[in-house]
Design a protein around this motif. Structure first.
Motif, PDB file in Angstrom:
ATOM      1  N   UNK A 136      41.058  49.880  46.767  1.00  0.00           N
ATOM      2  CA  UNK A 136      42.160  50.566  47.129  1.00  0.00           C
ATOM      3  C   UNK A 136      43.432  50.765  45.931  1.00  0.00           C
ATOM      4  N   UNK A 137      44.045  51.817  45.770  1.00  0.00           N
ATOM      5  CA  UNK A 137      45.022  51.873  45.932  1.00  0.00           C
ATOM      6  C   UNK A 137      46.057  51.378  45.548  1.00  0.00           C
ATOM      7  N   UNK A 138      46.340  50.991  46.484  1.00  0.00           N
ATOM      8  CA  UNK A 138      47.449  50.288  47.103  1.00  0.00           C
ATOM      9  C   UNK A 138      47.880  49.017  46.038  1.00  0.00           C
ATOM     10  N   UNK A 139      49.378  49.099  45.782  1.00  0.00           N
ATOM     11  CA  UNK A 139      50.188  48.407  44.367  1.00  0.00           C
ATOM     12  C   UNK A 139      50.835  47.054  45.392  1.00  0.00           C
ATOM     13  N   UNK A 140      50.119  47.381  46.764  1.00  0.00           N
ATOM     14  CA  UNK A 140      50.912  46.204  47.868  1.00  0.00           C
ATOM     15  C   UNK A 140      49.757  45.141  47.933  1.00  0.00           C
ATOM     16  N   UNK A 141      48.687  45.174  46.795  1.00  0.00           N
ATOM     17  CA  UNK A 141      47.525  44.384  47.017  1.00  0.00           C
ATOM     18  C   UNK A 141      47.364  42.439  46.841  1.00  0.00           C
ATOM     19  N   UNK A 142      47.059  41.636  47.388  1.00  0.00           N
ATOM     20  CA  UNK A 142      47.578  40.441  47.515  1.00  0.00           C
ATOM     21  C   UNK A 142      46.257  39.602  47.742  1.00  0.00           C
ATOM     22  N   UNK A 143      45.425  40.146  48.696  1.00  0.00           N
ATOM     23  CA  UNK A 143      44.398  39.295  48.772  1.00  0.00           C
ATOM     24  C   UNK A 143      42.851  40.092  48.130  1.00  0.00           C
ATOM     25  N   UNK A 144      41.670  39.692  47.493  1.00  0.00           N
ATOM     26  CA  UNK A 144      40.308  40.662  47.438  1.00  0.00           C
ATOM     27  C   UNK A 144      39.648  39.288  48.188  1.00  0.00           C
ATOM     28  N   UNK A 145      38.915  39.810  49.042  1.00  0.00           N
ATOM     29  CA  UNK A 145      37.335  39.124  48.650  1.00  0.00           C
ATOM     30  C   UNK A 145      36.593  40.568  48.856  1.00  0.00           C
ATOM     31  N   UNK A 156      36.727  46.940  33.318  1.00  0.00           N
ATOM     32  CA  UNK A 156      37.845  47.554  32.942  1.00  0.00           C
ATOM     33  C   UNK A 156      39.151  47.883  33.948  1.00  0.00           C
ATOM     34  N   UNK A 157      40.228  47.066  34.291  1.00  0.00           N
ATOM     35  CA  UNK A 157      41.811  48.218  34.763  1.00  0.00           C
ATOM     36  C   UNK A 157      41.424  49.110  36.192  1.00  0.00           C
ATOM     37  N   UNK A 158      40.233  48.334  36.722  1.00  0.00           N
ATOM     38  CA  UNK A 158      40.482  48.830  38.367  1.00  0.00           C
ATOM     39  C   UNK A 158      41.955  48.275  38.812  1.00  0.00           C
ATOM     40  N   UNK A 159      41.870  46.184  37.938  1.00  0.00           N
ATOM     41  CA  UNK A 159      43.063  45.738  39.061  1.00  0.00           C
ATOM     42  C   UNK A 159      44.156  45.591  37.923  1.00  0.00           C
ATOM     43  N   UNK A 160      44.351  46.552  36.795  1.00  0.00           N
ATOM     44  CA  UNK A 160      45.547  46.717  36.254  1.00  0.00           C
ATOM     45  C   UNK A 160      47.164  47.146  36.404  1.00  0.00           C
ATOM     46  N   UNK A 161      46.596  47.910  38.612  1.00  0.00           N
ATOM     47  CA  UNK A 161      48.297  48.098  38.581  1.00  0.00           C
ATOM     48  C   UNK A 161      48.689  46.747  39.569  1.00  0.00           C
ATOM     49  N   UNK A 162      47.933  46.470  39.862  1.00  0.00           N
ATOM     50  CA  UNK A 162      47.940  45.089  41.162  1.00  0.00           C
ATOM     51  C   UNK A 162      49.141  43.674  40.582  1.00  0.00           C
ATOM     52  N   UNK A 163      50.071  44.349  41.071  1.00  0.00           N
ATOM     53  CA  UNK A 163      50.888  42.459  40.272  1.00  0.00           C
ATOM     54  C   UNK A 163      51.253  42.079  41.361  1.00  0.00           C
ATOM     55  N   UNK A 164      50.679  42.039  42.564  1.00  0.00           N
ATOM     56  CA  UNK A 164      50.450  41.749  43.606  1.00  0.00           C
ATOM     57  C   UNK A 164      49.672  40.663  44.383  1.00  0.00           C
ATOM     58  N   UNK A 165      48.491  41.087  43.246  1.00  0.00           N
ATOM     59  CA  UNK A 165      47.350  40.590  43.921  1.00  0.00           C
ATOM     60  C   UNK A 165      47.591  38.927  43.586  1.00  0.00           C
ATOM     61  N   UNK A 166      47.246  37.910  44.883  1.00  0.00           N
ATOM     62  CA  UNK A 166      47.193  36.390  44.409  1.00  0.00           C
ATOM     63  C   UNK A 166      45.880  36.035  44.399  1.00  0.00           C
ATOM     64  N   UNK A 167      44.863  36.769  44.614  1.00  0.00           N
ATOM     65  CA  UNK A 167      43.969  35.852  45.815  1.00  0.00           C
ATOM     66  C   UNK A 167      42.221  37.105  45.253  1.00  0.00           C
ATOM     67  N   UNK A 168      41.669  36.643  44.308  1.00  0.00           N
ATOM     68  CA  UNK A 168      40.919  36.984  44.498  1.00  0.00           C
ATOM     69  C   UNK A 168      39.265  36.158  44.379  1.00  0.00           C
ATOM     70  N   UNK A 169      38.357  36.631  45.637  1.00  0.00           N
ATOM     71  CA  UNK A 169      36.766  36.253  45.323  1.00  0.00           C
ATOM     72  C   UNK A 169      35.479  36.888  45.391  1.00  0.00           C
ATOM     73  N   UNK A 187      47.139  41.259  35.947  1.00  0.00           N
ATOM     74  CA  UNK A 187      47.920  40.959  36.768  1.00  0.00           C
ATOM     75  C   UNK A 187      48.681  39.996  36.604  1.00  0.00           C
ATOM     76  N   UNK A 188      49.774  40.001  37.061  1.00  0.00           N
ATOM     77  CA  UNK A 188      50.989  38.868  36.531  1.00  0.00           C
ATOM     78  C   UNK A 188      51.407  38.117  38.224  1.00  0.00           C
ATOM     79  N   UNK A 189      50.678  37.679  39.126  1.00  0.00           N
ATOM     80  CA  UNK A 189      50.349  37.168  40.211  1.00  0.00           C
ATOM     81  C   UNK A 189      49.614  35.943  41.327  1.00  0.00           C
ATOM     82  N   UNK A 190      48.415  36.501  39.852  1.00  0.00           N
ATOM     83  CA  UNK A 190      47.049  35.783  40.150  1.00  0.00           C
ATOM     84  C   UNK A 190      47.065  34.583  40.465  1.00  0.00           C
ATOM     85  N   UNK A 191      46.767  33.653  41.387  1.00  0.00           N
ATOM     86  CA  UNK A 191      46.555  32.389  41.702  1.00  0.00           C
ATOM     87  C   UNK A 191      45.668  31.682  41.974  1.00  0.00           C
ATOM     88  N   UNK A 192      44.330  32.059  42.203  1.00  0.00           N
ATOM     89  CA  UNK A 192      43.319  31.395  42.926  1.00  0.00           C
ATOM     90  C   UNK A 192      42.533  32.970  42.427  1.00  0.00           C
TER      91      UNK A 192
END
Length: 342
Positions: A136-145, A156-169, A187-192
Motif C-alpha cells: 500500500x502507499x501508506x507511510x504509516x505501515x508498521x508490519x508487513x506479512x 527494489x524501491x517498493x518500501x523506500x518511503x516506509x520509514x515506520x516499518x518495523x517488521x517484515x515476514x 527503511x529506518x526503523x526495521x527491527x525484525x
C-alpha cells in the motif's frame, strides 16, 4: 479496547519465540448484534464499531467496507478477487487489513484497491497465491506479512518511503538473493526481518542498521560476508540454521560483535566452532560436523573480567563429547548453565 482477538506480538524478544499467530481464538464477551454501519455478511460489534469481522465466512470476494471501519478481518475465506471500489469509503482511515488464508493472486487485485490505502499500519497477506508483493502507499505501515505465498521477486524501491516499518515476514516463498537486492533500502526503523524458507544463497544485502532480529533459516546459504554484522550494530538475534555453511564460508571474527545475544548455526556443515564475542548468551551448533572443542572460540583471554557470558550451548549431533572440553572451560564458560553434547 484492543482490536485483535489475540494480542499482536509487540516485544522483540516475544517475536523471536513466536512467529505465528492465531485468529481463531474467540473473546470471552459475546460480540452481540452488529452496529447499523456494517456489511450484512460481517459482524461489527456495537462495543467496537470500527472493527469489521468477515473471517471464516466462505467469502469469495471482499465485501464493500463502510465508512468508519479501521480494522478489517478477512482471513480464512475463499477470496480469489479484490474488486475495485471496495475500499473507497476507507481509503484514508483503514489501519489493519487481514487477508491471510485466502486464494488471492496478483492478477485479481484490481487497481484502485490496496493501492489507495494511505493510512494502513498492518497488512497481513499470508497464505495466498501472490507472485510479487502488493504494497500500500501508506507511510504509516508498521508490519508487513507476506509469508507462504509464491513470491519470486521483490522489486527494489517498493518500501523506500516506509520509514515506520518495523517488521517484515517473507518466509515460505521462492525468493533468491538477487530477488531481494535493494528491497529494504530506505527503511529506518526495521527491527525484525524473516526470510526463512526461501532460496537465498547469502544473507540479504542492504538491510538497515536498525535491525535487531534476522532469521534466514532453511535456505541455501554457504557463507557469511566479511564485516556483514559490523553493519548491523543493533542486531541481537541471528538464525541461519538448516543452510549449507562450511568453515571456509565463515570469515575470521565475523560473529565477534558485541550486540549479538543469540546465534543459531545448527544443521549446517561446520567442522569447528566459530569465534564469537564474550557477550553472546545463546549459541546453537547442533547437527554440524564439529570434531574439536576450541576454547579460544569463546575466550581469547581469561581473567576476573574476561570470560564468556554464554548461558546455553548446544553441540549435540556433532563428533565431540563432554570429555572434549579442556580443563580451563570452567574459567571461560563460568556462566554456562546448559551445555548439551547429546
Amino acid at each position: 479496547m484492543f482490536p485483535l482477538r489475540v494480542p499482536i506480538l509487540a516485544v522483540l524478544v516475544t517475536l523471536s519465540l513466536c512467529q505465528y499467530y492465531d485468529y481463531d481464538y474467540q473473546p470471552v464477551p459475546v460480540l452481540g448484534p452488529s452496529g447499523p454501519n456494517c456489511n450484512q455478511e460481517c459482524d461489527c460489534p456495537v462495543n467496537f464499531p470500527s472493527a469489521m469481522y468477515c473471517d471464516n465466512r466462505k467469502l469469495k470476494f471482499v465485501p464493500i467496507v463502510p465508512t468508519g471501519i479501521k480494522y478489517l478481518y478477512l482471513q480464512n475465506n475463499l477470496i480469489e478477487e479484490i474488486k475495485a471500489g471496495v475500499f473507497d469509503n476507507v481509503t484514508d482511515t483503514l489501519r489493519w487489513l487481514i487477508l491471510d488464508n485466502n486464494q488471492i493472486t496478483n492478477a485479481k487485485v484490481s487497481k484502485g484497491t490496496i493501492d489507495k490505502l494511505t493510512a494502513l499500519e498492518k497488512l497481513f497477506f499470508s497464505y495466498n497465491n501472490l507472485i510479487e508483493p502488493i504494497i500500500p502507499p501508506s507511510k504509516a505501515l508498521e508490519e508487513l506479512r507476506l509469508t507462504d505465498n509464491k513470491l519470486s521477486k521483490f522489486p527494489a524501491g517498493l518500501l523506500s518511503d516506509k520509514e515506520n516499518l518495523t517488521s517484515i515476514h517473507l518466509q515460505h516463498n521462492e525468493l533468491t538473493s538477487d530477488a531481494i537486492t535493494g528491497a529494504f533500502k530506505g527503511l529506518k526503523k526495521l527491527l525484525s526481518l524473516d526470510v526463512s524458507y526461501n532460496k537465498l544463497k547469502k544473507l540479504p544485502a542492504g538491510v538497515p542498521s536498525s535491525l535487531g532480529m534476522l532469521y534466514a533459516d532453511h535456505n541455501a546459504i554457504e557463507s557469511i560476508g566479511a564485516g556483514y554484522l559490523n553493519k548491523l550494530p543493533a542486531l541481537q538475534y541471528l538464525r541461519v540454521s538448516h543452510n549449507k555453511l562450511v568453515d571456509s564460508g565463515i570469515p575470521a571474527g565475523v560473529f565477534n560483535v558485541t550486540s549479538l545475544l543469540e546465534l543459531d548455526l545448527s544443521f549446517n556443515k561446520l567442522q569447528s566452532i566459530p569465534e564469537v564475542n564474550e557477550q553472546l548468551e545463546q549459541l546453537y551448533l547442533q547437527a554440524n560436523e564439529i570434531t574439536k572443542f576450541d576454547l579460544s572460540s569463546f575466550c581469547k583471554f581469561m581473567g576476573p573480567l574476561n570470560y564468556s557470558r554464554l548461558k546455553h550451548l548446544r553441540l549435540d549431533g556433532n563428533n565431540i563429547t563432554h570429555s572434549s572440553m579442556p580443563p580451563d572451560s570452567v574459567n571461560c564458560l563460568r556462566q554456562a548453565s546448559d551445555i548439551m553434547f547429546e
